[in-house]
Enzyme design. Sequence first.
Site, PDB file in Angstrom:
ATOM      1  N   CYS A 144      14.373  -4.770  -4.955  1.00 27.24           N
ATOM      2  CA  CYS A 144      15.188  -3.868  -5.778  1.00 27.24           C
ATOM      3  C   CYS A 144      14.335  -2.831  -6.494  1.00 27.24           C
ATOM      4  CB  CYS A 144      15.980  -4.688  -6.786  1.00 27.24           C
ATOM      5  SG  CYS A 144      16.960  -5.924  -5.967  1.00 27.24           S
TER       6      CYS A 144
ATOM      7  N   ARG B 212       0.795  -1.215   0.000  1.00 23.83           N
ATOM      8  CA  ARG B 212       0.000   0.000   0.000  1.00 23.83           C
ATOM      9  C   ARG B 212       0.840   1.285   0.000  1.00 23.83           C
ATOM     10  NH1 ARG B 212      -3.186   1.268   3.394  1.00 23.83           N
ATOM     11  NH2 ARG B 212      -4.778   2.003   1.966  1.00 23.83           N
TER      12      ARG B 212
HETATM   13  N1  LLP Z   1     -17.446  -3.534  -3.067  1.00 24.61           N
HETATM   14  C1  LLP Z   1     -16.843  -3.190  -4.222  1.00 24.61           C
HETATM   15  C2  LLP Z   1     -17.602  -3.273  -5.460  1.00 24.61           C
HETATM   16  C3  LLP Z   1     -15.510  -2.746  -4.208  1.00 24.61           C
HETATM   17  O1  LLP Z   1     -14.938  -2.378  -5.343  1.00 24.61           O
HETATM   18  C4  LLP Z   1     -14.793  -2.684  -2.997  1.00 24.61           C
HETATM   19  C5  LLP Z   1     -13.390  -2.268  -2.951  1.00 24.61           C
HETATM   20  C6  LLP Z   1     -15.465  -3.078  -1.811  1.00 24.61           C
HETATM   21  C7  LLP Z   1     -16.800  -3.489  -1.889  1.00 24.61           C
HETATM   22  C8  LLP Z   1     -14.796  -3.063  -0.474  1.00 24.61           C
HETATM   23  O2  LLP Z   1     -14.422  -1.782  -0.109  1.00 24.61           O
HETATM   24  P1  LLP Z   1     -13.826  -1.512   1.359  1.00 24.61           P
HETATM   25  O3  LLP Z   1     -14.966  -1.723   2.337  1.00 24.61           O
HETATM   26  O4  LLP Z   1     -12.720  -2.451   1.571  1.00 24.61           O
HETATM   27  O5  LLP Z   1     -13.380  -0.112   1.301  1.00 24.61           O
HETATM   28  N2  LLP Z   1      -6.399  -1.843  -2.519  1.00 24.61           N
HETATM   29  C9  LLP Z   1      -6.938  -0.601  -2.049  1.00 24.61           C
HETATM   30  C10 LLP Z   1      -8.437  -0.668  -1.864  1.00 24.61           C
HETATM   31  C11 LLP Z   1      -9.187  -1.034  -3.130  1.00 24.61           C
HETATM   32  C12 LLP Z   1     -10.670  -1.131  -2.912  1.00 24.61           C
HETATM   33  C13 LLP Z   1     -11.356  -1.614  -4.142  1.00 24.61           C
HETATM   34  N3  LLP Z   1     -12.736  -1.886  -3.991  1.00 24.61           N
HETATM   35  C14 LLP Z   1      -6.224  -0.194  -0.759  1.00 24.61           C
HETATM   36  O6  LLP Z   1      -5.349  -0.929  -0.315  1.00 24.61           O
HETATM   37  O7  LLP Z   1      -6.501   0.859  -0.196  1.00 24.61           O
END
Ligand code: LLP
Length: 425
Positions: free
Chosen positions: A353, A323
């Site tokens: 690297c 992240r």
């Molecule tokens: N539903 C859908 C359609 C989504 O696209 C996502 C997350 C969630 C639910 C869940 O969202 P949350 O409650 O976790 O915010 N890798 C990134 C976060 C990407 C989120 C993508 N979609 C990070 O590490 O911040």
Amino acid sequence: MSISLLPGHPHTAYRDGELCMASHALSALAQAHGTPLFVYSKAAMLDALAAYQRGFAGRNAQICYAMKANSSLGVLQVFAQAGCGFDIVSGGELERVLAAGGDPGKVIFSGVGKTRAEMRQALVAGIGCFNVESESELEVLSDAALAMGLRAPVSIRVNPNVDPKTHPYISTGLKGNKFGVAHERALATYQRAAALPGLQVVGIDCHIGSQITDSTPYLDAMDRVLDLVDAVEAAGIPIHHIDFGGGLGIDYNGDTPPAADALWAQLLAKLDARGYGQRRLMIEPGRSLVGNAGVCVTEVLYLKPGEQKNFCIIDAAMNELPRPAMYEAFHQIVPLSPRHGPGTVFDVVGPVCESGDWIGRDRALDVRPGDLLAVLSAGAYCMSMASNYNTRGRPAEVLVEGDKATLIRARETAADQMRHERLVG
Ligand code: LLP
């Protein structure tokens, strides 16, 4: 015994100067399983879930854990046993749900690029709903279902065009994002869906972004979605459930997101006021269920003083903590056994690297090689996004519950990584 709590990190605390999760000293788990090591608290996950459950008490609601946040089988099992459904985005995630004992009837399938094979797989499994993201996807899904003599249950993911005020890479509900169907096209898309013989319209869905720390974007999105429900139902297409997506943020660095139950008290007041309070409700939270339930324990390998920067080189890297490299995200980094000296300001970096392989910048730490550190808020979007770059094996994972500590994933070896590769003749 002296106990000092880590704010925002339930079930993780210093006991007599040793960082512990539940009744386990993290250093003992590191000794037993090596580093880097992810450690998760089952109680912290269930506490986070309970905040949503309290918010929905007395309502017809289904919580579908967005498993992209952490898709390890042992974690999925916790949520399956607690009655959750799952928000999936691939056929692989569906296989994981089934392997963890999840109920396919409580699965919703999101994502802009479902393949025909994934659609068939999900139809065979009997999932609860496809969250469809484009008109062309509707046609393919109808076709796939008809060919199997079925009708696919669908929601249309609408793009409410509200700004979630989060990092641009994790905001999904704005016009310029690839996700969902534009608000202005939504009614026409519902009419198309209702006319397709292989589909059964069951709901409406939206998701505006991730790591949202303010309730306003949710309230705005809800108004926009309910306006559409009014319009779609006026056109004679009943909407059985309303899915508000996920996105509630967590405390990484003094962030103050609303509590899930407090947010839902506000949202439900709006739903009640607009006459939708008794409708079936769904949500897809990911990060807020697991993010602060996990830490990554890592060892300090070397200290490298420099003219402009001092580097603290650890054995975890952007492989398992991606992240910071991807979003310049902040994770707290704390010693397992603090030394209380004046400390030095370091950039905490991994062995990969790449100059982008940093975990924390300008952190004051009193550490020596061999010391153990914990990278906090590592339960979400860390292991599930881990890579094998530099042929580094993915870390082991332990789930703690009271006195019990279960290894839910063994450390990946180089042989594991090479298993599917072949030398040329
Ligand atoms: N539903 C859908 C359609 C989504 O696209 C996502 C997350 C969630 C639910 C869940 O969202 P949350 O409650 O976790 O915010 N890798 C990134 C976060 C990407 C989120 C993508 N979609 C990070 O590490 O911040």
